[in-house]
Write a protein that holds these residues in place. Structure first.
Motif, PDB file in Angstrom:
ATOM      1  N   ALA A   1     -25.772   0.451  -7.990  1.00 33.12           N
ATOM      2  CA  ALA A   1     -25.361  -0.799  -7.347  1.00 33.12           C
ATOM      3  C   ALA A   1     -26.418  -1.880  -7.521  1.00 33.12           C
ATOM      4  O   ALA A   1     -26.088  -3.053  -7.748  1.00 33.12           O
ATOM      5  CB  ALA A   1     -25.082  -0.556  -5.871  1.00 33.12           C
ATOM      6  N   ARG A   2     -27.687  -1.519  -7.419  1.00 37.41           N
ATOM      7  CA  ARG A   2     -28.756  -2.502  -7.611  1.00 37.41           C
ATOM      8  C   ARG A   2     -28.734  -3.029  -9.040  1.00 37.41           C
ATOM      9  O   ARG A   2     -28.909  -4.229  -9.272  1.00 37.41           O
ATOM     10  CB  ARG A   2     -30.128  -1.889  -7.308  1.00 37.41           C
ATOM     11  N   ALA A   3     -28.498  -2.161 -10.004  1.00 33.17           N
ATOM     12  CA  ALA A   3     -28.435  -2.594 -11.402  1.00 33.17           C
ATOM     13  C   ALA A   3     -27.234  -3.525 -11.619  1.00 33.17           C
ATOM     14  O   ALA A   3     -27.346  -4.566 -12.283  1.00 33.17           O
ATOM     15  CB  ALA A   3     -28.352  -1.384 -12.325  1.00 33.17           C
ATOM     16  N   TRP A   4     -26.084  -3.158 -11.068  1.00 28.93           N
ATOM     17  CA  TRP A   4     -24.902  -4.026 -11.182  1.00 28.93           C
ATOM     18  C   TRP A   4     -25.172  -5.377 -10.535  1.00 28.93           C
ATOM     19  O   TRP A   4     -24.783  -6.419 -11.063  1.00 28.93           O
ATOM     20  CB  TRP A   4     -23.697  -3.387 -10.503  1.00 28.93           C
ATOM     21  N   ALA A   5     -25.825  -5.351  -9.376  1.00 28.97           N
ATOM     22  CA  ALA A   5     -26.088  -6.578  -8.637  1.00 28.97           C
ATOM     23  C   ALA A   5     -27.013  -7.506  -9.418  1.00 28.97           C
ATOM     24  O   ALA A   5     -26.785  -8.720  -9.485  1.00 28.97           O
ATOM     25  CB  ALA A   5     -26.685  -6.253  -7.268  1.00 28.97           C
ATOM     26  N   LEU A   6     -28.070  -6.956 -10.010  1.00 28.12           N
ATOM     27  CA  LEU A   6     -29.013  -7.790 -10.747  1.00 28.12           C
ATOM     28  C   LEU A   6     -28.377  -8.367 -12.005  1.00 28.12           C
ATOM     29  O   LEU A   6     -28.657  -9.507 -12.390  1.00 28.12           O
ATOM     30  CB  LEU A   6     -30.266  -6.982 -11.092  1.00 28.12           C
ATOM     31  N   GLU A   7     -27.518  -7.594 -12.653  1.00 25.46           N
ATOM     32  CA  GLU A   7     -26.813  -8.126 -13.819  1.00 25.46           C
ATOM     33  C   GLU A   7     -25.896  -9.271 -13.395  1.00 25.46           C
ATOM     34  O   GLU A   7     -25.805 -10.296 -14.075  1.00 25.46           O
ATOM     35  CB  GLU A   7     -26.015  -7.019 -14.506  1.00 25.46           C
ATOM     36  N   SER A   8     -25.237  -9.106 -12.261  1.00 29.65           N
ATOM     37  CA  SER A   8     -24.379 -10.175 -11.745  1.00 29.65           C
ATOM     38  C   SER A   8     -25.199 -11.387 -11.337  1.00 29.65           C
ATOM     39  O   SER A   8     -24.772 -12.534 -11.540  1.00 29.65           O
ATOM     40  CB  SER A   8     -23.572  -9.655 -10.545  1.00 29.65           C
ATOM     41  N   LEU A   9     -26.381 -11.157 -10.769  1.00 27.73           N
ATOM     42  CA  LEU A   9     -27.252 -12.260 -10.371  1.00 27.73           C
ATOM     43  C   LEU A   9     -27.578 -13.156 -11.569  1.00 27.73           C
ATOM     44  O   LEU A   9     -27.541 -14.382 -11.459  1.00 27.73           O
ATOM     45  CB  LEU A   9     -28.539 -11.711  -9.753  1.00 27.73           C
ATOM     46  N   SER A  10     -27.852 -12.542 -12.704  1.00 27.21           N
ATOM     47  CA  SER A  10     -28.160 -13.322 -13.907  1.00 27.21           C
ATOM     48  C   SER A  10     -26.975 -14.197 -14.309  1.00 27.21           C
ATOM     49  O   SER A  10     -27.147 -15.353 -14.710  1.00 27.21           O
ATOM     50  CB  SER A  10     -28.535 -12.390 -15.065  1.00 27.21           C
ATOM     51  N   VAL A  11     -25.780 -13.654 -14.194  1.00 24.68           N
ATOM     52  CA  VAL A  11     -24.578 -14.431 -14.521  1.00 24.68           C
ATOM     53  C   VAL A  11     -24.439 -15.609 -13.564  1.00 24.68           C
ATOM     54  O   VAL A  11     -24.196 -16.754 -13.975  1.00 24.68           O
ATOM     55  CB  VAL A  11     -23.320 -13.548 -14.476  1.00 24.68           C
ATOM     56  N   TYR A  12     -24.594 -15.341 -12.276  1.00 27.02           N
ATOM     57  CA  TYR A  12     -24.422 -16.404 -11.279  1.00 27.02           C
ATOM     58  C   TYR A  12     -25.488 -17.493 -11.426  1.00 27.02           C
ATOM     59  O   TYR A  12     -25.206 -18.680 -11.205  1.00 27.02           O
ATOM     60  CB  TYR A  12     -24.446 -15.821  -9.874  1.00 27.02           C
ATOM     61  N   GLU A  13     -26.701 -17.108 -11.787  1.00 24.81           N
ATOM     62  CA  GLU A  13     -27.749 -18.112 -11.975  1.00 24.81           C
ATOM     63  C   GLU A  13     -27.372 -19.071 -13.106  1.00 24.81           C
ATOM     64  O   GLU A  13     -27.627 -20.281 -13.020  1.00 24.81           O
ATOM     65  CB  GLU A  13     -29.083 -17.431 -12.256  1.00 24.81           C
ATOM     66  N   GLU A  14     -26.774 -18.541 -14.155  1.00 27.44           N
ATOM     67  CA  GLU A  14     -26.327 -19.409 -15.254  1.00 27.44           C
ATOM     68  C   GLU A  14     -25.170 -20.287 -14.802  1.00 27.44           C
ATOM     69  O   GLU A  14     -25.135 -21.488 -15.076  1.00 27.44           O
ATOM     70  CB  GLU A  14     -25.919 -18.541 -16.453  1.00 27.44           C
ATOM     71  N   LEU A  15     -24.213 -19.713 -14.080  1.00 26.89           N
ATOM     72  CA  LEU A  15     -23.051 -20.475 -13.617  1.00 26.89           C
ATOM     73  C   LEU A  15     -23.428 -21.539 -12.595  1.00 26.89           C
ATOM     74  O   LEU A  15     -22.734 -22.552 -12.464  1.00 26.89           O
ATOM     75  CB  LEU A  15     -22.017 -19.525 -13.010  1.00 26.89           C
ATOM     76  N   ALA A  16     -24.519 -21.326 -11.877  1.00 25.57           N
ATOM     77  CA  ALA A  16     -24.944 -22.274 -10.839  1.00 25.57           C
ATOM     78  C   ALA A  16     -25.358 -23.612 -11.431  1.00 25.57           C
ATOM     79  O   ALA A  16     -25.480 -24.595 -10.698  1.00 25.57           O
ATOM     80  CB  ALA A  16     -26.082 -21.687 -10.016  1.00 25.57           C
ATOM     81  N   GLY A  17     -25.554 -23.668 -12.738  1.00 24.44           N
ATOM     82  CA  GLY A  17     -25.871 -24.938 -13.376  1.00 24.44           C
ATOM     83  C   GLY A  17     -24.684 -25.888 -13.420  1.00 24.44           C
ATOM     84  O   GLY A  17     -24.851 -27.085 -13.684  1.00 24.44           O
ATOM     85  N   ARG A  18     -23.478 -25.348 -13.150  1.00 21.39           N
ATOM     86  CA  ARG A  18     -22.261 -26.159 -13.165  1.00 21.39           C
ATOM     87  C   ARG A  18     -21.448 -25.866 -11.903  1.00 21.39           C
ATOM     88  O   ARG A  18     -20.335 -25.340 -11.966  1.00 21.39           O
ATOM     89  CB  ARG A  18     -21.428 -25.852 -14.413  1.00 21.39           C
ATOM     90  N   PRO A  19     -21.975 -26.169 -10.725  1.00 25.00           N
ATOM     91  CA  PRO A  19     -21.355 -25.725  -9.466  1.00 25.00           C
ATOM     92  C   PRO A  19     -19.947 -26.271  -9.240  1.00 25.00           C
ATOM     93  O   PRO A  19     -19.093 -25.563  -8.699  1.00 25.00           O
ATOM     94  CB  PRO A  19     -22.326 -26.217  -8.395  1.00 25.00           C
ATOM     95  N   GLU A  20     -19.691 -27.531  -9.644  1.00 26.44           N
ATOM     96  CA  GLU A  20     -18.362 -28.090  -9.409  1.00 26.44           C
ATOM     97  C   GLU A  20     -17.301 -27.341 -10.203  1.00 26.44           C
ATOM     98  O   GLU A  20     -16.170 -27.166  -9.753  1.00 26.44           O
ATOM     99  CB  GLU A  20     -18.328 -29.578  -9.777  1.00 26.44           C
ATOM    100  N   GLU A  21     -17.671 -26.868 -11.383  1.00 24.48           N
ATOM    101  CA  GLU A  21     -16.739 -26.148 -12.251  1.00 24.48           C
ATOM    102  C   GLU A  21     -16.634 -24.672 -11.893  1.00 24.48           C
ATOM    103  O   GLU A  21     -15.551 -24.087 -11.916  1.00 24.48           O
ATOM    104  CB  GLU A  21     -17.192 -26.282 -13.706  1.00 24.48           C
ATOM    105  N   THR A  22     -17.769 -24.041 -11.527  1.00 24.38           N
ATOM    106  CA  THR A  22     -17.820 -22.589 -11.358  1.00 24.38           C
ATOM    107  C   THR A  22     -17.722 -22.127  -9.917  1.00 24.38           C
ATOM    108  O   THR A  22     -17.429 -20.953  -9.655  1.00 24.38           O
ATOM    109  CB  THR A  22     -19.133 -22.035 -11.933  1.00 24.38           C
TER     110      THR A  22
END
Length: 320
Positions: A63-84
């Motif tokens: 679960a920690r590994a899944w969470a950290l992989e997801s965190l990386s995705v969300y950090e990238e998506l956070a650059g476009r908050p209105e869209e993502t």
């Protein structure tokens, strides 16, 4: 049934885990169809508080590994908050200490111990992904569509109905009857949505004596207040008494909430299982069935890590 060689994939379920899995598969070249009993806007994911944090999910190491992989995705998506729908927001996780966390915590941005002036007790500051779920689910559907995937509303009573070479079971609580798997059970969560009186930081606090978890999650156009963890409760009808208690607890933490106008009441049933089931099964007729369910209240937190692992279990798209 799909013609041999088409290698279609049917994903059952359109919550955040199902849609993320479908997106990963479709963007990797698979022809994906999502079957869902109800549109994403009416799934449990749509009413999630949606703060990234590994919460009541096993097995811990995976679960920690899944969470950290997801965190990386969300950090990238956070650059476009209105869209993502993804923003990185600072806040306080109450009743939590750094020494209680594992090595994974070093990856969490802005993580530090709160001072006694900031919080009366042990707590951590962090800058975490906070998702506006209606916007994020719309993004996932759009990405799936651009990759050639489709969403079909249909009620599935047996996984055998999904006649495709590969089926991915992301049915959440529905897996209880579809598999069937009696280990999947509901943990009910009730929320109150109010106008945001200007709160910018999220806050989570627990009261072990009362058995309550209280949280305040600021979204661009509203404030999400919670919550409850009602074990084995199937009711999706908001309870006015519980709503009043949530408002009282939240106002005790942030007094300006007391006068906020109530916009809505929401209920979601978390699909809890002792451990997430993420594994590949070969059916008697040779078809592949991949299970990806039982994420409880951490579906948003682990969605992308689980989606990528599930896609790996499906295997690469065939060469054309």
């Amino acid at each position: 049934m799909e013609k041999p060689g088409n290698e279609a994939v049917i994903v059952v379920g359109s919550g955040v885990v199902g849609l993320a899995t479908a997106v990963v598969l479709a963007e990797a070249g698979r022809r994906v169809r999502v079957w869902t009993r109800e549109p994403a806007e009416r799934t449990t994911s749509a009413v999630a508080g949606a703060l990234w944090w590994p919460y009541r999910i096993e097995p811990k190491a995976r679960a920690r590994a899944w969470a950290l992989e997801s965190l990386s995705v969300y950090e990238e998506l956070a650059g476009r908050p209105e869209e993502t729908g993804v923003r990185l927001v600072e806040g306080v996780m109450g009743e939590t200490r750094l020494d209680e966390l594992g090595p994974w915590a070093a990856r969490v941005p802005g993580l530090r111990a709160a001072t006694t002036e900031e919080y009366p007790g042990s707590a951590l500051w962090a800058r975490l992904p906070l998702l506006d779920m209606p916007t994020h689910l719309r993004l996932l559907r759009e990405r799936l569509s651009r990759a050639g995937g489709t969403v079909e509303e249909r009620t599935v009573t047996d996984l055998a109905e999904a006649e495709a070479p590969v089926v991915v079971n992301c049915a959440g609580l529905g897996a209880r009857t579809l598999v069937p798997d009696a280990a999947v059970r509901p943990v009910r969560g009730q929320l109150v949505i109010v106008e945001n009186p200007g709160i910018r930081e999220w806050l989570v606090t627990t009261d072990p004596a009362a058995g309550t978890t209280t949280y305040v999650f600021p979204q661009p156009d509203r404030l999400v207040l919670g919550g409850t963890t009602d074990e084995d409760d199937w009711s999706t009808v908001p309870d006015p008494k519980v709503a009043a208690e949530i408002l009282e607890r939240c106002a005790a933490l942030r007094p300006e909430i007391a006068g906020a106008r109530v916009l809505d009441h929401l209920v979601g049933l978390r699909p809890v299982r002792d451990t997430v089931r993420l594994e590949r099964e070969i059916l008697p007729d040779g078809r592949v069935l991949v299970h990806n369910y039982g994420h409880g209240g951490a579906g948003v937190t682990v969605a992308w890590g689980c989606a990528r692992e599930a896609a790996g279990l499906v295997g690469p798209a065939p060469s054309r």
